[in-house]
Motif scaffolding. Structure first.
Motif, PDB file in Angstrom:
ATOM      1  N   ARG A   3      30.018  39.411  37.083  1.00 29.88           N
ATOM      2  CA  ARG A   3      31.384  38.907  36.888  1.00 29.88           C
ATOM      3  C   ARG A   3      31.964  39.630  35.680  1.00 29.88           C
ATOM      4  O   ARG A   3      31.491  39.479  34.567  1.00 29.88           O
ATOM      5  N   HIS A   4      32.983  40.436  35.944  1.00 31.50           N
ATOM      6  CA  HIS A   4      33.668  41.256  34.934  1.00 31.50           C
ATOM      7  C   HIS A   4      34.878  40.455  34.469  1.00 31.50           C
ATOM      8  O   HIS A   4      35.823  40.243  35.227  1.00 31.50           O
ATOM      9  N   CYS A   5      34.834  39.953  33.235  1.00 36.28           N
ATOM     10  CA  CYS A   5      35.877  39.084  32.683  1.00 36.28           C
ATOM     11  C   CYS A   5      36.704  39.875  31.678  1.00 36.28           C
ATOM     12  O   CYS A   5      36.150  40.481  30.764  1.00 36.28           O
ATOM     13  N   GLU A  25      47.450  46.520  41.098  1.00 37.50           N
ATOM     14  CA  GLU A  25      46.883  47.863  41.085  1.00 37.50           C
ATOM     15  C   GLU A  25      45.362  47.808  40.922  1.00 37.50           C
ATOM     16  O   GLU A  25      44.624  48.511  41.615  1.00 37.50           O
ATOM     17  N   LEU A  26      44.896  46.952  40.027  1.00 42.71           N
ATOM     18  CA  LEU A  26      43.456  46.801  39.850  1.00 42.71           C
ATOM     19  C   LEU A  26      42.802  46.221  41.092  1.00 42.71           C
ATOM     20  O   LEU A  26      41.754  46.700  41.528  1.00 42.71           O
ATOM     21  N   MET A  39      38.832  39.332  43.182  1.00 42.17           N
ATOM     22  CA  MET A  39      39.499  39.346  41.882  1.00 42.17           C
ATOM     23  C   MET A  39      40.440  38.158  41.806  1.00 42.17           C
ATOM     24  O   MET A  39      41.108  37.816  42.788  1.00 42.17           O
ATOM     25  N   SER A  40      40.498  37.535  40.630  1.00 44.02           N
ATOM     26  CA  SER A  40      41.458  36.473  40.335  1.00 44.02           C
ATOM     27  C   SER A  40      42.098  36.794  38.997  1.00 44.02           C
ATOM     28  O   SER A  40      41.428  37.285  38.086  1.00 44.02           O
ATOM     29  N   ALA A  41      43.411  36.517  38.877  1.00 42.91           N
ATOM     30  CA  ALA A  41      44.130  36.822  37.636  1.00 42.91           C
ATOM     31  C   ALA A  41      45.174  35.759  37.374  1.00 42.91           C
ATOM     32  O   ALA A  41      45.665  35.111  38.301  1.00 42.91           O
ATOM     33  N   GLY A  42      45.518  35.606  36.094  1.00 49.28           N
ATOM     34  CA  GLY A  42      46.597  34.691  35.764  1.00 49.28           C
ATOM     35  C   GLY A  42      46.600  34.295  34.311  1.00 49.28           C
ATOM     36  O   GLY A  42      45.784  34.755  33.513  1.00 49.28           O
ATOM     37  N   PHE A  58      41.774  38.183  33.781  1.00 52.91           N
ATOM     38  CA  PHE A  58      41.349  38.351  35.173  1.00 52.91           C
ATOM     39  C   PHE A  58      39.836  38.485  35.215  1.00 52.91           C
ATOM     40  O   PHE A  58      39.197  38.844  34.222  1.00 52.91           O
ATOM     41  N   VAL A  59      39.292  38.140  36.363  1.00 57.59           N
ATOM     42  CA  VAL A  59      37.863  38.321  36.611  1.00 57.59           C
ATOM     43  C   VAL A  59      37.713  39.073  37.924  1.00 57.59           C
ATOM     44  O   VAL A  59      38.486  38.881  38.861  1.00 57.59           O
ATOM     45  N   ILE A  60      36.728  39.947  37.933  1.00 59.21           N
ATOM     46  CA  ILE A  60      36.380  40.688  39.143  1.00 59.21           C
ATOM     47  C   ILE A  60      34.899  40.454  39.390  1.00 59.21           C
ATOM     48  O   ILE A  60      34.081  40.596  38.476  1.00 59.21           O
TER      49      ILE A  60
END
Length: 102
Positions: A3-5, A25-26, A39-42, A58-60
């Motif tokens: 998990r890339h935070c 874009e990511l 991926m989730s972002a906010g 964001f996390v990927i």
């Protein structure tokens, strides 16, 4: 799984539309990087007040370290990452990256 935070402190003049464009874009790298799972972002929604000015993130999720490493060196990631850093308060100082094994 990795998990890339990523936590960000955007400049005040960076619009929500611009931030969402960087996130999109990511996320588009999911189509070209095998093992890029989701991926989730906010914005930060924690009521604790401990964000220290890092108001977005964001996390990927990657299948493994190999997938994460392929993402990190991908030219499209380098380009999107450059746009992200340019939009941050303090440039690279407006960024925290933390990877964990899940």
């Amino acid at each position: 799984m990795i998990r890339h935070c990523v936590f960000a402190r955007f400049r005040a003049d960076v619009t929500e539309e611009a931030r969402n464009g960087i996130y999109a874009e990511l996320e588009s790298l999911r189509e070209v990087v095998p093992g890029f799972l989701a991926m989730s972002a906010g914005p930060n929604i924690s009521p604790e007040g401990l964000h220290k000015g890092f108001t977005e993130g964001f996390v990927i999720d990657f299948a493994d370290e190999t997938a994460r490493d392929a993402y990190l060196v991908h030219p499209a990631h380098q380009a999107a990452g450059g746009r992200l850093v340019a939009a941050l308060d303090g440039g690279i100082d407006g960024l925290i990256v933390f990877d964990i094994a899940v």
